[in-house]
Design an enzyme around this catalytic site. Structure first.
Site, mmCIF file in Angstrom:
data_model
loop_
_atom_site.group_PDB
_atom_site.id
_atom_site.type_symbol
_atom_site.label_atom_id
_atom_site.label_comp_id
_atom_site.label_asym_id
_atom_site.label_seq_id
_atom_site.Cartn_x
_atom_site.Cartn_y
_atom_site.Cartn_z
ATOM 1 N N PRO A 168 9.085 -0.085 23.982
ATOM 2 C CA PRO A 168 9.936 -0.943 24.796
ATOM 3 C C PRO A 168 10.515 -0.246 26.023
ATOM 4 C CG PRO A 168 10.962 -0.490 22.666
ATOM 5 C CD PRO A 168 9.582 0.064 22.620
ATOM 6 N N ASN A 169 10.519 -1.017 27.090
ATOM 7 C CA ASN A 169 11.101 -0.649 28.378
ATOM 8 C C ASN A 169 10.316 0.401 29.155
ATOM 9 O OD1 ASN A 169 13.390 -2.434 28.151
ATOM 10 N ND2 ASN A 169 14.153 -1.012 26.603
ATOM 11 N N ARG A 217 13.941 1.859 35.640
ATOM 12 C CA ARG A 217 14.885 2.064 34.551
ATOM 13 C C ARG A 217 15.543 3.445 34.634
ATOM 14 N NH1 ARG A 217 13.024 3.639 28.599
ATOM 15 N NH2 ARG A 217 15.028 3.436 27.572
ATOM 16 N N TYR A 234 14.906 9.008 33.467
ATOM 17 C CA TYR A 234 13.463 8.863 33.276
ATOM 18 C C TYR A 234 12.639 9.171 34.518
ATOM 19 C CZ TYR A 234 15.123 6.714 29.026
ATOM 20 O OH TYR A 234 15.758 6.499 27.829
ATOM 21 N N ASN A 272 4.910 7.125 22.766
ATOM 22 C CA ASN A 272 6.324 7.135 23.113
ATOM 23 C C ASN A 272 6.878 5.823 22.561
ATOM 24 O OD1 ASN A 272 8.871 6.919 24.204
ATOM 25 N ND2 ASN A 272 8.293 7.848 26.151
ATOM 26 N N ALA A 284 12.900 3.156 22.074
ATOM 27 C CA ALA A 284 14.031 3.006 21.154
ATOM 28 C C ALA A 284 13.600 2.832 19.702
ATOM 29 C CB ALA A 284 14.897 1.819 21.581
ATOM 30 N N HIS A 316 14.054 5.553 16.850
ATOM 31 C CA HIS A 316 15.273 5.737 16.077
ATOM 32 C C HIS A 316 15.516 4.634 15.053
ATOM 33 C CE1 HIS A 316 15.599 8.232 19.577
ATOM 34 N NE2 HIS A 316 15.703 7.166 20.342
ATOM 35 N N GLU A 327 4.115 12.545 19.212
ATOM 36 C CA GLU A 327 5.263 11.806 19.737
ATOM 37 C C GLU A 327 5.665 12.455 21.056
ATOM 38 O OE1 GLU A 327 9.774 11.018 18.077
ATOM 39 O OE2 GLU A 327 8.845 12.964 17.711
ATOM 40 N N HIS A 376 8.499 12.070 24.476
ATOM 41 C CA HIS A 376 9.664 11.442 25.083
ATOM 42 C C HIS A 376 9.917 12.089 26.435
ATOM 43 C CE1 HIS A 376 10.715 9.262 21.464
ATOM 44 N NE2 HIS A 376 10.439 10.362 20.799
ATOM 45 N N SER A 387 12.788 12.018 28.190
ATOM 46 C CA SER A 387 14.058 12.737 28.066
ATOM 47 C C SER A 387 14.055 13.461 26.719
ATOM 48 C CB SER A 387 15.237 11.767 28.149
ATOM 49 O OG SER A 387 15.281 10.933 27.006
ATOM 50 N N ARG A 406 20.890 13.795 23.795
ATOM 51 C CA ARG A 406 21.557 12.561 24.218
ATOM 52 C C ARG A 406 22.490 12.063 23.115
ATOM 53 N NH1 ARG A 406 17.285 8.658 26.820
ATOM 54 N NH2 ARG A 406 19.231 7.567 27.322
ATOM 55 N N ARG A 439 20.309 8.871 18.863
ATOM 56 C CA ARG A 439 18.961 9.196 19.323
ATOM 57 C C ARG A 439 18.412 10.475 18.684
ATOM 58 N NH1 ARG A 439 17.844 5.766 23.687
ATOM 59 N NH2 ARG A 439 19.696 5.087 24.816
#
Length: 146
Positions: A14-15, A22, A27, A79, A82, A85, A103, A105, A107, A112, A116
């Protein structure tokens, strides 16, 4: 007889389709199309083929992981956004198909918010690359190409 190229599926959750829009302070400014182009160029250098899938819907991501098994994909670079988590379903899907998965990411989730820090999918992955920006995708691709 030439050796068969490894096939890597790059899955974004997502996103991720809003890269470049974003939260660029987190990012970066690379947009999603540029990310795909960067990964494709690196795949050519590594001698692997890549395909891409992005969805904002958890079930679609599970379906893509399951389809990768039937398509005989050699590796998955994911990736989960969200869903990292929250999604036991993604964890179970990766465990079910037995495809080497990394996996990634942009960031570093561990640097964070506390929520997360949990990654359900990490337990099913052969590697986890965090906090390297979009370059982390290239590191993950290299890991899967080996």
């Amino acid at each position: 007889m030439s050796e068969k190229k490894k096939r890597i599926l790059v899955i974004n959750g997502p996103n991720m389709n809003l890269l470049g829009i974003r939260q660029p302070e987190i990012y970066g400014n690379t947009d999603y199309v540029d990310l795909e182009n960067m990964i494709t160029a690196e795949a050519e250098t590594l001698g692997v083929t890549v395909s891409f899938f992005q969805s904002n819907h958890e079930g679609d991501l599970v379906d893509a992981i399951q389809q990768a098994y039937f398509d005989k994909v050699d590796g998955i670079l994911i990736n989960p956004g969200a869903y990292t988590h929250t999604s036991i379903a993604l964890l179970d899907a990766v465990k079910s198909v037995g495809i080497p998965t990394v996996e990634v990411h942009i960031s570093d989730p561990d640097a964070r918010e506390e929520f997360r820090h949990v990654s359900y999918i990490r337990d099913a992955c052969i590697g986890s690359i965090r906090g390297r920006g979009v370059q982390g995708y290239l590191a993950g691709l290299k890991l899967l190409a080996e």
